[in-house]
Design a protein around this motif. Structure first.
Motif, mmCIF file in Angstrom:
data_model
loop_
_atom_site.group_PDB
_atom_site.id
_atom_site.type_symbol
_atom_site.label_atom_id
_atom_site.label_comp_id
_atom_site.label_asym_id
_atom_site.label_seq_id
_atom_site.Cartn_x
_atom_site.Cartn_y
_atom_site.Cartn_z
ATOM 1 N N TYR A 139 0.849 -1.189 0.000
ATOM 2 C CA TYR A 139 0.000 0.000 0.000
ATOM 3 C C TYR A 139 0.877 1.228 0.000
ATOM 4 C CZ TYR A 139 -3.185 3.684 1.341
ATOM 5 O OH TYR A 139 -3.893 4.857 1.380
ATOM 6 N N SER A 140 0.631 2.092 -0.958
ATOM 7 C CA SER A 140 1.334 3.360 -1.049
ATOM 8 C C SER A 140 0.299 4.414 -1.408
ATOM 9 C CB SER A 140 2.418 3.284 -2.134
ATOM 10 O OG SER A 140 3.074 4.516 -2.253
ATOM 11 N N PRO A 141 -0.057 5.292 -0.460
ATOM 12 C CA PRO A 141 -1.105 6.273 -0.743
ATOM 13 C C PRO A 141 -0.711 7.205 -1.885
ATOM 14 C CG PRO A 141 -0.091 6.710 1.399
ATOM 15 C CD PRO A 141 0.515 5.452 0.869
ATOM 16 N N THR A 142 -1.678 7.523 -2.716
ATOM 17 C CA THR A 142 -1.447 8.444 -3.823
ATOM 18 C C THR A 142 -1.283 9.849 -3.273
ATOM 19 O OG1 THR A 142 -2.794 7.052 -5.260
ATOM 20 C CG2 THR A 142 -2.436 9.321 -5.987
ATOM 21 N N ALA A 143 -0.270 10.543 -3.758
ATOM 22 C CA ALA A 143 -0.025 11.934 -3.364
ATOM 23 C C ALA A 143 -0.674 12.833 -4.409
ATOM 24 C CB ALA A 143 1.462 12.217 -3.261
ATOM 25 N N GLY A 144 -1.814 13.399 -4.072
ATOM 26 C CA GLY A 144 -2.510 14.289 -5.001
ATOM 27 C C GLY A 144 -3.254 13.524 -6.082
ATOM 28 N N VAL A 145 -2.584 13.295 -7.191
ATOM 29 C CA VAL A 145 -3.206 12.602 -8.313
ATOM 30 C C VAL A 145 -2.132 11.915 -9.139
ATOM 31 C CG1 VAL A 145 -3.128 14.563 -9.921
ATOM 32 C CG2 VAL A 145 -4.922 12.858 -10.167
ATOM 33 N N ARG A 146 -2.516 10.850 -9.784
ATOM 34 C CA ARG A 146 -1.646 10.091 -10.678
ATOM 35 C C ARG A 146 -2.450 9.885 -11.957
ATOM 36 N NH1 ARG A 146 -0.366 4.145 -11.091
ATOM 37 N NH2 ARG A 146 -2.456 3.758 -10.414
ATOM 38 N N ILE A 147 -1.870 10.158 -13.105
ATOM 39 C CA ILE A 147 -2.600 10.094 -14.370
ATOM 40 C C ILE A 147 -2.095 8.922 -15.211
ATOM 41 C CG2 ILE A 147 -3.216 11.332 -16.483
ATOM 42 C CD1 ILE A 147 -2.636 13.952 -14.879
ATOM 43 N N LEU A 148 -3.024 8.060 -15.590
ATOM 44 C CA LEU A 148 -2.726 6.912 -16.450
ATOM 45 C C LEU A 148 -3.412 7.140 -17.789
ATOM 46 C CD1 LEU A 148 -3.536 4.243 -13.759
ATOM 47 C CD2 LEU A 148 -1.265 4.825 -14.573
ATOM 48 N N GLU A 149 -2.708 6.880 -18.867
ATOM 49 C CA GLU A 149 -3.278 7.057 -20.194
ATOM 50 C C GLU A 149 -3.512 5.700 -20.842
ATOM 51 O OE1 GLU A 149 -1.682 11.081 -22.032
ATOM 52 O OE2 GLU A 149 -0.011 9.775 -21.399
ATOM 53 N N PHE A 150 -4.611 5.590 -21.585
ATOM 54 C CA PHE A 150 -4.890 4.365 -22.326
ATOM 55 C C PHE A 150 -5.747 4.695 -23.530
ATOM 56 C CE2 PHE A 150 -8.446 4.698 -19.405
ATOM 57 C CZ PHE A 150 -9.539 4.265 -20.141
ATOM 58 N N GLU A 151 -5.761 3.773 -24.463
ATOM 59 C CA GLU A 151 -6.609 3.898 -25.645
ATOM 60 C C GLU A 151 -7.511 2.681 -25.717
ATOM 61 O OE1 GLU A 151 -4.112 4.507 -29.041
ATOM 62 O OE2 GLU A 151 -3.504 6.497 -28.358
#
Length: 192
Positions: free
Chosen positions: A36-48
């Protein structure tokens, strides 16, 4: 037809938003709970993805999936995170006593101001280890939203989540296309 979407995943801390985001974006097809590693703010993942509507039309979607922190210390970032969001996935752990009420508050503070249609929202009761196939129901205040009870630790839960996400994408694409058409029609009317 090509379309760009911004999808935001929100909910309380420690409910599995990152795990869901990794799975739905295709970043990790079998994400683990072990670290477990809490997200700091936001993390953006891209996909198509190709999205097929009921009438058979195919739309190529280029999406950003914004995996947001559940820590309220990032609340000042919410306006930037939600800016131009096409759809929202609300995630909570139904086995954690307070999270059902928390997800209602997240919806009220984070999602309601966006004025998205129900089809542009997906409520996900996500649990680590679904034991006994318990049938979860959405919180009463959110029962109109598309809902999926899921767990990624078994094939049925993952398949249910994938189907719900695919339906969600169809709804988001349709809503964004309708909005774009309405904007174009309004602009043409103003020029006439």
């Amino acid at each position: 037809m090509d379309m760009k979407l911004k999808l935001v995943v929100v909910g309380p801390a420690r409910c599995g938003k990152t795990r869901l985001s990794d799975y739905l974006s295709g970043y990790d097809e079998s994400p683990s709970y072990d670290n477990y590693s809490p997200t700091a703010g936001v993390r953006i993942l891209e996909f198509e993805r190709e999205v097929r509507s009921k009438d058979g039309r195919v739309t190529r979607v280029s999406a950003e999936l914004w995996d947001t922190s559940g820590d309220k210390k990032y609340e000042d970032c919410w306006p930037a995170i939600t800016h131009k969001a096409s759809g929202v996935i609300l995630a909570y752990d139904p086995t954690a006593r307070t999270q059902e009420k928390d997800i209602e508050l997240w919806h009220k503070a984070f999602v309601a101001p966006l004025r998205l249609s129900d089809a542009q929202q997906l409520l996900c009761a996500h649990q680590r280890d679904p034991v006994g196939k318990r049938s979860w129901q959405p919180p009463r205040a959110l029962e109109k939203l598309p809902f999926v009870a899921s767990g990624l630790d078994n094939e049925d839960g993952a398949a249910d989540l994938r189907r719900a996400f695919d339906s969600f994408l169809v709804g988001v694409v349709r809503a964004v296309a309708d909005e774009s058409k309405a904007d174009t029609d309004a602009m043409m009317q103003s020029l006439a």
